[in-house]
Design an enzyme around this catalytic site. Structure first.
Site, PDB file in Angstrom:
ATOM      1  N   SER A 154      38.477  33.517  54.038  1.00 38.57           N
ATOM      2  CA  SER A 154      37.130  33.223  54.198  1.00 38.57           C
ATOM      3  C   SER A 154      36.578  32.931  52.733  1.00 38.57           C
ATOM      4  O   SER A 154      36.673  33.846  51.845  1.00 38.57           O
ATOM      5  CB  SER A 154      36.623  34.460  54.668  1.00 38.57           C
ATOM      6  OG  SER A 154      37.178  34.563  55.988  1.00 38.57           O
ATOM      7  N   MET A 199      36.057  37.910  53.999  1.00 39.59           N
ATOM      8  CA  MET A 199      36.479  38.075  55.287  1.00 39.59           C
ATOM      9  C   MET A 199      35.829  39.463  56.238  1.00 39.59           C
ATOM     10  O   MET A 199      35.759  39.616  57.278  1.00 39.59           O
ATOM     11  CB  MET A 199      37.997  38.394  55.488  1.00 39.59           C
ATOM     12  CG  MET A 199      38.857  37.371  55.079  1.00 39.59           C
ATOM     13  SD  MET A 199      40.620  37.788  55.949  1.00 39.59           S
ATOM     14  CE  MET A 199      41.362  36.308  55.507  1.00 39.59           C
ATOM     15  N   THR A 215      36.950  42.821  62.071  1.00 39.70           N
ATOM     16  CA  THR A 215      37.112  43.783  63.188  1.00 39.70           C
ATOM     17  C   THR A 215      36.663  45.119  63.107  1.00 39.70           C
ATOM     18  O   THR A 215      36.163  45.903  63.880  1.00 39.70           O
ATOM     19  CB  THR A 215      38.427  43.761  64.124  1.00 39.70           C
ATOM     20  OG1 THR A 215      38.926  42.267  64.250  1.00 39.70           O
ATOM     21  CG2 THR A 215      38.191  44.546  65.504  1.00 39.70           C
ATOM     22  N   HIS A 267      46.424  40.437  56.628  1.00 44.04           N
ATOM     23  CA  HIS A 267      46.342  41.661  55.945  1.00 44.04           C
ATOM     24  C   HIS A 267      47.273  41.463  54.980  1.00 44.04           C
ATOM     25  O   HIS A 267      48.391  42.280  55.086  1.00 44.04           O
ATOM     26  CB  HIS A 267      46.589  42.973  56.790  1.00 44.04           C
ATOM     27  CG  HIS A 267      45.594  43.267  57.797  1.00 44.04           C
ATOM     28  ND1 HIS A 267      46.107  44.339  58.879  1.00 44.04           N
ATOM     29  CD2 HIS A 267      44.470  43.003  58.140  1.00 44.04           C
ATOM     30  CE1 HIS A 267      44.834  44.461  59.864  1.00 44.04           C
ATOM     31  NE2 HIS A 267      44.224  43.692  59.241  1.00 44.04           N
ATOM     32  N   ASN A 277      43.256  44.071  48.868  1.00 44.65           N
ATOM     33  CA  ASN A 277      44.473  44.419  49.719  1.00 44.65           C
ATOM     34  C   ASN A 277      45.553  44.213  48.903  1.00 44.65           C
ATOM     35  O   ASN A 277      46.698  44.778  48.817  1.00 44.65           O
ATOM     36  CB  ASN A 277      44.660  43.772  51.024  1.00 44.65           C
ATOM     37  CG  ASN A 277      43.429  43.936  52.022  1.00 44.65           C
ATOM     38  OD1 ASN A 277      42.823  45.069  51.824  1.00 44.65           O
ATOM     39  ND2 ASN A 277      43.338  43.051  52.808  1.00 44.65           N
TER      40      ASN A 277
HETATM   41  P1  FAD Z   1      37.589  39.342  50.915  1.00 45.15           P
HETATM   42  O1  FAD Z   1      36.714  39.733  51.887  1.00 45.15           O
HETATM   43  O2  FAD Z   1      38.634  38.217  51.352  1.00 45.15           O
HETATM   44  O3  FAD Z   1      36.563  38.663  49.800  1.00 45.15           O
HETATM   45  C1  FAD Z   1      37.033  37.957  48.647  1.00 45.15           C
HETATM   46  C2  FAD Z   1      36.062  36.923  48.473  1.00 45.15           C
HETATM   47  O4  FAD Z   1      36.452  36.360  47.148  1.00 45.15           O
HETATM   48  C3  FAD Z   1      35.942  35.843  49.303  1.00 45.15           C
HETATM   49  O5  FAD Z   1      34.463  35.947  49.647  1.00 45.15           O
HETATM   50  C4  FAD Z   1      36.135  34.585  48.489  1.00 45.15           C
HETATM   51  O6  FAD Z   1      35.378  33.635  48.808  1.00 45.15           O
HETATM   52  C5  FAD Z   1      36.045  35.083  47.110  1.00 45.15           C
HETATM   53  N1  FAD Z   1      36.772  34.523  46.033  1.00 45.15           N
HETATM   54  C6  FAD Z   1      37.910  33.889  46.063  1.00 45.15           C
HETATM   55  N2  FAD Z   1      38.108  33.184  44.831  1.00 45.15           N
HETATM   56  C7  FAD Z   1      37.314  33.127  43.970  1.00 45.15           C
HETATM   57  C8  FAD Z   1      36.806  32.841  42.840  1.00 45.15           C
HETATM   58  N3  FAD Z   1      37.874  32.372  42.048  1.00 45.15           N
HETATM   59  N4  FAD Z   1      35.464  32.837  42.455  1.00 45.15           N
HETATM   60  C9  FAD Z   1      34.463  33.392  43.133  1.00 45.15           C
HETATM   61  N5  FAD Z   1      34.757  33.939  44.222  1.00 45.15           N
HETATM   62  C10 FAD Z   1      36.302  33.987  44.727  1.00 45.15           C
HETATM   63  N6  FAD Z   1      40.695  44.579  58.047  1.00 45.15           N
HETATM   64  C11 FAD Z   1      40.940  45.833  58.516  1.00 45.15           C
HETATM   65  O7  FAD Z   1      40.907  46.774  57.466  1.00 45.15           O
HETATM   66  N7  FAD Z   1      40.535  46.112  59.701  1.00 45.15           N
HETATM   67  C12 FAD Z   1      40.122  45.284  60.610  1.00 45.15           C
HETATM   68  O8  FAD Z   1      39.912  45.398  61.459  1.00 45.15           O
HETATM   69  C13 FAD Z   1      40.251  43.934  60.137  1.00 45.15           C
HETATM   70  N8  FAD Z   1      39.805  42.711  61.018  1.00 45.15           N
HETATM   71  C14 FAD Z   1      39.983  41.716  60.784  1.00 45.15           C
HETATM   72  C15 FAD Z   1      39.475  40.483  61.444  1.00 45.15           C
HETATM   73  C16 FAD Z   1      39.232  39.194  61.130  1.00 45.15           C
HETATM   74  C17 FAD Z   1      38.898  38.214  62.138  1.00 45.15           C
HETATM   75  C18 FAD Z   1      39.224  39.021  59.588  1.00 45.15           C
HETATM   76  C19 FAD Z   1      39.172  37.577  59.364  1.00 45.15           C
HETATM   77  C20 FAD Z   1      39.738  39.831  58.965  1.00 45.15           C
HETATM   78  C21 FAD Z   1      40.109  41.242  59.266  1.00 45.15           C
HETATM   79  N9  FAD Z   1      40.396  42.214  58.392  1.00 45.15           N
HETATM   80  C22 FAD Z   1      40.351  43.515  58.822  1.00 45.15           C
HETATM   81  C23 FAD Z   1      40.749  41.972  57.072  1.00 45.15           C
HETATM   82  C24 FAD Z   1      39.500  42.270  56.175  1.00 45.15           C
HETATM   83  O9  FAD Z   1      38.536  41.379  56.329  1.00 45.15           O
HETATM   84  C25 FAD Z   1      39.973  42.120  54.735  1.00 45.15           C
HETATM   85  O10 FAD Z   1      40.900  43.256  54.386  1.00 45.15           O
HETATM   86  C26 FAD Z   1      38.820  42.568  53.678  1.00 45.15           C
HETATM   87  O11 FAD Z   1      37.744  41.734  53.844  1.00 45.15           O
HETATM   88  C27 FAD Z   1      39.332  42.479  52.288  1.00 45.15           C
HETATM   89  O12 FAD Z   1      38.274  42.651  51.285  1.00 45.15           O
HETATM   90  P2  FAD Z   1      38.296  42.085  49.949  1.00 45.15           P
HETATM   91  O13 FAD Z   1      36.934  42.135  49.293  1.00 45.15           O
HETATM   92  O14 FAD Z   1      39.750  42.310  49.346  1.00 45.15           O
HETATM   93  O15 FAD Z   1      38.458  40.514  50.248  1.00 45.15           O
END
Ligand code: FAD
Length: 531
Positions: free
Chosen positions: A117, A123, A128, A451, A485
């Site tokens: 995303s 994401m 969820t 995940h 993750n």
């Molecule tokens: P992300 O939320 O993926 O955010 C990373 C961000 O970094 C993104 O916005 C991206 O655009 C940005 N980015 C990437 N590269 C660059 C760059 N070079 N420069 C600037 N920005 C950048 N997890 C659970 O634990 N429980 C659940 O029930 C669950 N259900 C889910 C259901 C769906 C439909 C989805 C899509 C995901 C689900 N997940 C769930 C997964 C969960 O959303 C992710 O584990 C979580 O969002 C990870 O967080 P994060 O901050 O590591 O990464």
């Protein structure tokens, strides 16, 4: 200022998902006065920034927010098309988009529906919200303070367990599952309510947590915090062997800028965090390796005698939830969400959600009692392999202009045996709850769990098998932290976000303590770029 960006800050955060937001929140709370710039490649799609799109009541506006989160995949058909998943079509979940090339190498299983995303909130604006705790071998043995960190993650994500207590059949579902699962388990690993990042407002409406909840008022009120959307961090800068800032491309103007900072946190998801490090020439041997996803086996069942149980529940005082309260999305007001915790003896994480409709058509004269269809999902932990990895190209570029990625991924014999066992166990669970729907369980295409883990894993020591230390600082590059993750080193079956936010709390505290130490240095060294 260069363009809309500052020249220098104390901390740069890359990525605005829940883990990047956790760094911003803890630093706002524990390092007041520290300047923080958060860069996010995607646009702002919700209000407050990072809010879950499911909280957008208008379906058209919600669909537009999902579309704008889908980067190069915007406008593509998603899993919402009926039958798309069971027909084996490569489709993304709304708000996400698929890796278009490099998801499967010849002779390998690959991750055909690996997805991303790109929006403020990542994401976490589409998830969820299931936030179970890791158990047994899912836990990180060298972090004695893990439970305290998970408590903090609960606080940041706004995790509750009672939001669906008024939904029909939930107690019944748990009782029936518990009867076949709970024997010999300690109380905390028995069937129970799923901890969820959601709360009920005073007016009874559900509010799903996204990065907005993680940021909290503490970050939003912090005058030294700024979030820059549509800003691609192209590389981390280093000076004298430590992090020194980032190069960032303003996607509105195309201009490239330099923002200096003694601390950089890359929280750009499990596939793009290693991409940013690779693009920066930071390539420890474990970068991108031990990549793992959770194969998901799903099935559905229908509660027996639902009409009579429902009448009895309402008579006993349970809510009779009205159709007007139903909100679109995977979980509605009528959904109970139950949790079958992972144990080493039964190595699956079970997510059990009551549905409003059957996943496969039922006869016309067979109306569904709301909440009586139960969707079961078992997530399997991967047998970790060094060669399961995301690798990057020095020549080819992706849609954003970053090094193109290629995934190497194979299931082992042990993985296949675990999946087979999950298929057998899920049938037993379905029969315990009601009458199974359909002939057999379905195994989702690899990557569907969303995940992805392990690619920037934490390790206890710098033995070449990990990318960063226990507080997420990259080995050999002081001041550079990784989050998401990808830092989880164990093969978990449970949803990973709670654990990765817990690890972000630990990293953020480390930066906060260093900043307070460096602040004291300011009196003797006015060149230090700190407030
Ligand atoms: P992300 O939320 O993926 O955010 C990373 C961000 O970094 C993104 O916005 C991206 O655009 C940005 N980015 C990437 N590269 C660059 C760059 N070079 N420069 C600037 N920005 C950048 N997890 C659970 O634990 N429980 C659940 O029930 C669950 N259900 C889910 C259901 C769906 C439909 C989805 C899509 C995901 C689900 N997940 C769930 C997964 C969960 O959303 C992710 O584990 C979580 O969002 C990870 O967080 P994060 O901050 O590591 O990464």
């Amino acid at each position: 200022m260069t363009g809309r960006y500052p020249d220098a800050v104390d901390v740069v955060i890359v990525g605005s998902g829940p883990t990047g937001a956790a760094y911003a929140r803890i630093l706002s709370e524990e390092a007041p006065g520290a300047s923080i710039a958060l860069f996010e490649v995607g646009p702002t799609v919700s209000n407050p920034p990072g809010a879950h799109v499911k909280n957008i009541a208008d379906p058209e506006l919600r669909a537009a927010a999902q579309d704008r989160s889908e980067g190069p995949g915007a406008g593509a058909a998603t899993v919402s098309s009926p039958g798309a998943v069971t027909a084996g079509l490569r489709r993304a979940r709304p708000g996400t988009y698929l890796l278009e090339e490099g998801y499967q190498e010849a002779g390998e299983d690959g991750l055909p529906v690996a997805a991303f995303s790109s929006n403020v909130g990542g994401m976490g604006a589409h998830w969820t919200g299931a936030c179970p705790r890791p158990g047994d071998s899912e836990r990180i043995a060298f972090l004695p303070e893990l439970d305290e960190l998970l408590d903090e993650a609960d606080r940041l994500l706004g995790v509750t367990t009672d939001a669906f207590d008024g939904a029909p059949f939930t107690a019944l579902v748990r009782e029936r599952l518990g009867a076949v699962v709970d024997g010999g388990r300690p109380p905390e690993r028995r069937v129970q309510r799923m901890p969820l990042a959601v709360h009920r407002r005073d007016d009874g409406r559900l509010v799903w947590s996204g990065s907005d909840v993680v940021f909290g008022d503490e970050t939003r009120a912090n005058p030294d915090f700024a979030l820059y959307d549509e800003s691609l961090v192209t590389r981390v800068l280093q000076e004298e062997g430590r992090a020194a800032g980032v190069e960032v491309r303003d996607r509105r103007t195309g201009e490239l800028h330099t923002v200096r900072a003694p601390f950089v946190v890359v929280a750009a998801d499990a596939l793009r965090t290693p991409q940013v490090l690779f693009a920066s020439g930071i390539r420890p041997p474990a970068l991108g390796r031990m990549l793992n996803d959770q194969t998901q086996v799903v099935y559905a069942t229908r509660i027996r005698d639902a009409e009579s149980v429902a009448t009895a529940e309402v008579a006993a005082g349970a809510d009779d939830v009205g159709a007007d309260q139903v909100i679109d999305g995977a979980i509605s007001e009528r959904s109970g969400v139950s949790w079958v915790p992972y144990t080493d003896a039964m190595p699956f994480h079970g997510q059990v959600m009551q549905l409003d409709a059957s996943p496969i058509p039922l006869a016309d004269d067979d109306p569904v009692v709301p909440g009586s269809i139960v969707g079961l999902g078992l997530f399997c932990a991967k047998d970790l392999q060094w060669d399961d990895r995301v690798e990057f190209s020095d020549d080819q570029r992706d849609w954003y202009g970053m090094p193109a990625m290629r995934l190497h991924y194979t299931l082992t014999d042990r993985d296949r045996a675990v999946i087979e066992r999950a298929q057998a166990e899920i049938v037993e669970l379905a029969k315990a709850v009601g009458d199974p729907i359909g002939d057999r369980p379905f195994t989702m295409p690899l990557g569907a769990s969303l995940h992805y883990q392990g690619s920037t894993r934490v390790g206890e020591t710098d033995d070449g098998r990990s990318v960063c230390g226990p507080d997420s600082e990259v080995w050999g590059v002081p001041g550079l932290f990784v989050a998401g993750n990808g830092v989880i080193p164990t093969a978990t079956a449970c949803n990973p976000t709670l654990t990765s936010v817990a690890l972000a709390v630990k990293g953020a505290r480390r930066i906060a303590s260093e900043l307070s130490g460096t602040e004291r240095l300011l009196t003797s060294n006015s060149d230090v770029i700190l407030k």
